[in-house]
Design a protein around this motif. Sequence first.
Motif, mmCIF file in Angstrom:
data_model
loop_
_atom_site.group_PDB
_atom_site.id
_atom_site.type_symbol
_atom_site.label_atom_id
_atom_site.label_comp_id
_atom_site.label_asym_id
_atom_site.label_seq_id
_atom_site.Cartn_x
_atom_site.Cartn_y
_atom_site.Cartn_z
ATOM 1 N N ARG A 106 48.327 30.473 -24.844
ATOM 2 C CA ARG A 106 47.833 29.499 -25.819
ATOM 3 C C ARG A 106 46.317 29.591 -25.982
ATOM 4 O O ARG A 106 45.772 29.365 -27.049
ATOM 5 N N HIS A 107 45.628 29.960 -24.893
ATOM 6 C CA HIS A 107 44.164 29.924 -24.934
ATOM 7 C C HIS A 107 43.532 31.303 -25.065
ATOM 8 O O HIS A 107 42.378 31.492 -24.710
ATOM 9 N N GLY A 108 44.306 32.288 -25.547
ATOM 10 C CA GLY A 108 43.688 33.521 -25.995
ATOM 11 C C GLY A 108 44.145 34.817 -25.346
ATOM 12 O O GLY A 108 43.749 35.888 -25.786
ATOM 13 N N MET A 109 44.968 34.755 -24.294
ATOM 14 C CA MET A 109 45.370 36.014 -23.642
ATOM 15 C C MET A 109 46.600 36.603 -24.337
ATOM 16 O O MET A 109 47.477 35.871 -24.788
ATOM 17 N N ASP A 110 46.653 37.970 -24.392
ATOM 18 C CA ASP A 110 47.892 38.593 -24.847
ATOM 19 C C ASP A 110 48.872 38.660 -23.665
ATOM 20 O O ASP A 110 48.523 38.313 -22.532
ATOM 21 N N GLU A 111 50.097 39.112 -23.944
ATOM 22 C CA GLU A 111 51.155 39.135 -22.916
ATOM 23 C C GLU A 111 50.725 39.907 -21.671
ATOM 24 O O GLU A 111 50.922 39.463 -20.547
ATOM 25 N N ASP A 112 50.122 41.080 -21.900
ATOM 26 C CA ASP A 112 49.789 41.958 -20.778
ATOM 27 C C ASP A 112 48.738 41.321 -19.870
ATOM 28 O O ASP A 112 48.860 41.338 -18.645
ATOM 29 N N LEU A 113 47.708 40.759 -20.487
ATOM 30 C CA LEU A 113 46.651 40.157 -19.678
ATOM 31 C C LEU A 113 47.188 38.945 -18.918
ATOM 32 O O LEU A 113 46.917 38.765 -17.720
ATOM 33 N N ALA A 114 47.990 38.114 -19.606
ATOM 34 C CA ALA A 114 48.565 36.942 -18.932
ATOM 35 C C ALA A 114 49.421 37.380 -17.746
ATOM 36 O O ALA A 114 49.324 36.822 -16.647
ATOM 37 N N ALA A 115 50.225 38.419 -17.956
ATOM 38 C CA ALA A 115 51.088 38.899 -16.865
ATOM 39 C C ALA A 115 50.238 39.442 -15.717
ATOM 40 O O ALA A 115 50.544 39.213 -14.544
ATOM 41 N N GLY A 116 49.150 40.143 -16.048
ATOM 42 C CA GLY A 116 48.284 40.698 -15.014
ATOM 43 C C GLY A 116 47.611 39.617 -14.195
ATOM 44 O O GLY A 116 47.515 39.712 -12.970
ATOM 45 N N ARG A 256 31.223 28.696 -34.948
ATOM 46 C CA ARG A 256 32.595 28.902 -35.428
ATOM 47 C C ARG A 256 33.544 28.488 -34.307
ATOM 48 O O ARG A 256 33.129 28.418 -33.145
ATOM 49 N N PRO A 257 34.802 28.239 -34.643
ATOM 50 C CA PRO A 257 35.763 27.890 -33.584
ATOM 51 C C PRO A 257 35.961 29.058 -32.610
ATOM 52 O O PRO A 257 35.939 30.223 -33.020
ATOM 53 N N HIS A 258 36.106 28.741 -31.345
ATOM 54 C CA HIS A 258 36.338 29.750 -30.303
ATOM 55 C C HIS A 258 37.551 29.350 -29.481
ATOM 56 O O HIS A 258 37.734 28.166 -29.184
ATOM 57 N N ASN A 259 38.330 30.355 -29.067
ATOM 58 C CA ASN A 259 39.340 30.053 -28.054
ATOM 59 C C ASN A 259 38.716 30.233 -26.667
ATOM 60 O O ASN A 259 37.584 30.718 -26.534
ATOM 61 N N THR A 260 39.469 29.843 -25.643
ATOM 62 C CA THR A 260 38.909 29.823 -24.284
ATOM 63 C C THR A 260 38.561 31.224 -23.795
ATOM 64 O O THR A 260 37.531 31.421 -23.140
ATOM 65 N N LEU A 261 39.410 32.202 -24.127
ATOM 66 C CA LEU A 261 39.121 33.572 -23.679
ATOM 67 C C LEU A 261 37.824 34.087 -24.308
ATOM 68 O O LEU A 261 37.079 34.834 -23.671
ATOM 69 N N GLU A 262 37.537 33.668 -25.539
ATOM 70 C CA GLU A 262 36.275 34.072 -26.185
ATOM 71 C C GLU A 262 35.068 33.367 -25.561
ATOM 72 O O GLU A 262 33.975 33.925 -25.508
ATOM 73 N N LEU A 263 35.272 32.138 -25.111
ATOM 74 C CA LEU A 263 34.159 31.388 -24.510
ATOM 75 C C LEU A 263 33.834 31.868 -23.098
ATOM 76 O O LEU A 263 32.684 31.789 -22.649
ATOM 77 N N THR A 284 36.611 27.725 -17.478
ATOM 78 C CA THR A 284 36.106 27.589 -18.848
ATOM 79 C C THR A 284 36.904 26.526 -19.593
ATOM 80 O O THR A 284 36.350 25.642 -20.264
ATOM 81 N N LEU A 285 38.230 26.592 -19.445
ATOM 82 C CA LEU A 285 39.091 25.611 -20.110
ATOM 83 C C LEU A 285 38.788 24.192 -19.622
ATOM 84 O O LEU A 285 38.849 23.233 -20.405
ATOM 85 N N ALA A 286 38.424 24.045 -18.355
ATOM 86 C CA ALA A 286 38.077 22.711 -17.834
ATOM 87 C C ALA A 286 36.892 22.131 -18.594
ATOM 88 O O ALA A 286 36.857 20.930 -18.882
ATOM 89 N N SER A 302 46.517 25.216 -35.026
ATOM 90 C CA SER A 302 47.412 25.788 -36.043
ATOM 91 C C SER A 302 47.500 27.313 -35.957
ATOM 92 O O SER A 302 48.490 27.898 -36.383
ATOM 93 N N GLY A 303 46.493 27.994 -35.415
ATOM 94 C CA GLY A 303 46.499 29.454 -35.390
ATOM 95 C C GLY A 303 47.326 30.008 -34.241
ATOM 96 O O GLY A 303 48.040 29.261 -33.566
ATOM 97 N N PRO A 304 47.241 31.326 -34.022
ATOM 98 C CA PRO A 304 47.970 31.924 -32.889
ATOM 99 C C PRO A 304 47.480 31.404 -31.543
ATOM 100 O O PRO A 304 48.253 31.307 -30.588
ATOM 101 N N TYR A 305 46.202 31.087 -31.466
ATOM 102 C CA TYR A 305 45.627 30.513 -30.233
ATOM 103 C C TYR A 305 44.960 29.190 -30.579
ATOM 104 O O TYR A 305 44.479 28.991 -31.688
ATOM 105 N N TRP A 306 44.897 28.303 -29.578
ATOM 106 C CA TRP A 306 44.125 27.082 -29.768
ATOM 107 C C TRP A 306 42.639 27.451 -29.766
ATOM 108 O O TRP A 306 42.180 28.212 -28.900
ATOM 109 N N THR A 307 41.903 26.934 -30.754
ATOM 110 C CA THR A 307 40.458 27.148 -30.756
ATOM 111 C C THR A 307 39.770 25.792 -30.739
ATOM 112 O O THR A 307 40.313 24.790 -31.231
ATOM 113 N N ALA A 308 38.566 25.769 -30.173
ATOM 114 C CA ALA A 308 37.795 24.540 -30.094
ATOM 115 C C ALA A 308 36.687 24.581 -31.129
ATOM 116 O O ALA A 308 36.053 25.625 -31.322
#
Length: 310
Positions: A106-116, A256-263, A284-286, A302-308
């Motif tokens: 939800r906060h910006g990782m793709d499947e592979d990174l989340a799994a890793g 601009r809006p950023h997701n957590t992985l970008e921040l 970062t999410l905290a 609304s997008g693929p990831y939540w952005t702040a």
Amino acid sequence: LPFALDHVNIYIVDDGNGWAIVDTGVGDDRTETAWRELLAGPLSGRPITCIIGTHYHPDHIGMAGWLTKTLSVPLYMSESEFLIAQHFETHRGAVDGYHRRSLYRRHGMDEDLAAGVIGKGHSYQRLITGLPENFIRLEHGNNVTIGGRRFEVLTGGGHSSDQVMLFCRDDNLFLVADQVLPRITPNISVTALEPLGDPLGRYLSSMATIQRIVPPDAVVLPGHDWPFADLHDRIDKLVAHHRARCETIAQACRLRPHNTLELMPLLFRRSLDLHQLSFAFTETLAHVNYMVAAGDLHWITSGPYWTATA
Ligand SMILES: [Zn+2]
């Protein structure tokens, strides 16, 4: 400890005819050997009276199960720390379940990174020796007597759920666990158990509570690194550190809006291995959750990831 942070402090407190133990080390063979040597050697003259677990992290209560069972002594913890430890001990999906993957996704990782980042298997269960079936509750505002010393119990959130600290006013001695550390900043992370939680807000309010109750010249005994004596200055520095990070996030999100992985790289500039990345990401999410709770940011979901956005 078998991590980059290579040690944890445990405290063996004079309890009259015996010893009270505060924290236990991680539940592995090396730590068990160290305990066997301590119990047969320097501690052999007096019995262990109790184990006090400051919080649920495995470097602190990893050996609590082994010690309480081997020595037939009670475990003292705060209620939520005990129940969360039990959750991680008994819930098969607590570490690698869907809810954790969906937090990272939800906060910006793709499947592979989340799994890793999540890794394989249940790392918490590997690092603890079980828990006793019951516990004795420590609660903010209680007093406990250990030997000749009376300790006031403080608890606080942020680093974990409701971490226990012990303050002996007569000796001006403060066992602070991981809530304030002299060198590193205690990790403040959103957990998959409470994805909308505000651990940073709880941490900052705990810092104010400590400064109100414990004098600035107390001798502070932390869970990692060395004893220190500048408690209030250290807290001021930690609070300023988190406020500066919030400001960095605010500046980025005004553009601009950023997701957590970008921040995350705006706050953590060095390169991170996967283990460090998981802590950096949830920390970062905290900060973002804190700023959303304060009304300084809001989520666009609304997008693929939540952005702040500011
Ligand atoms: Zn900890």
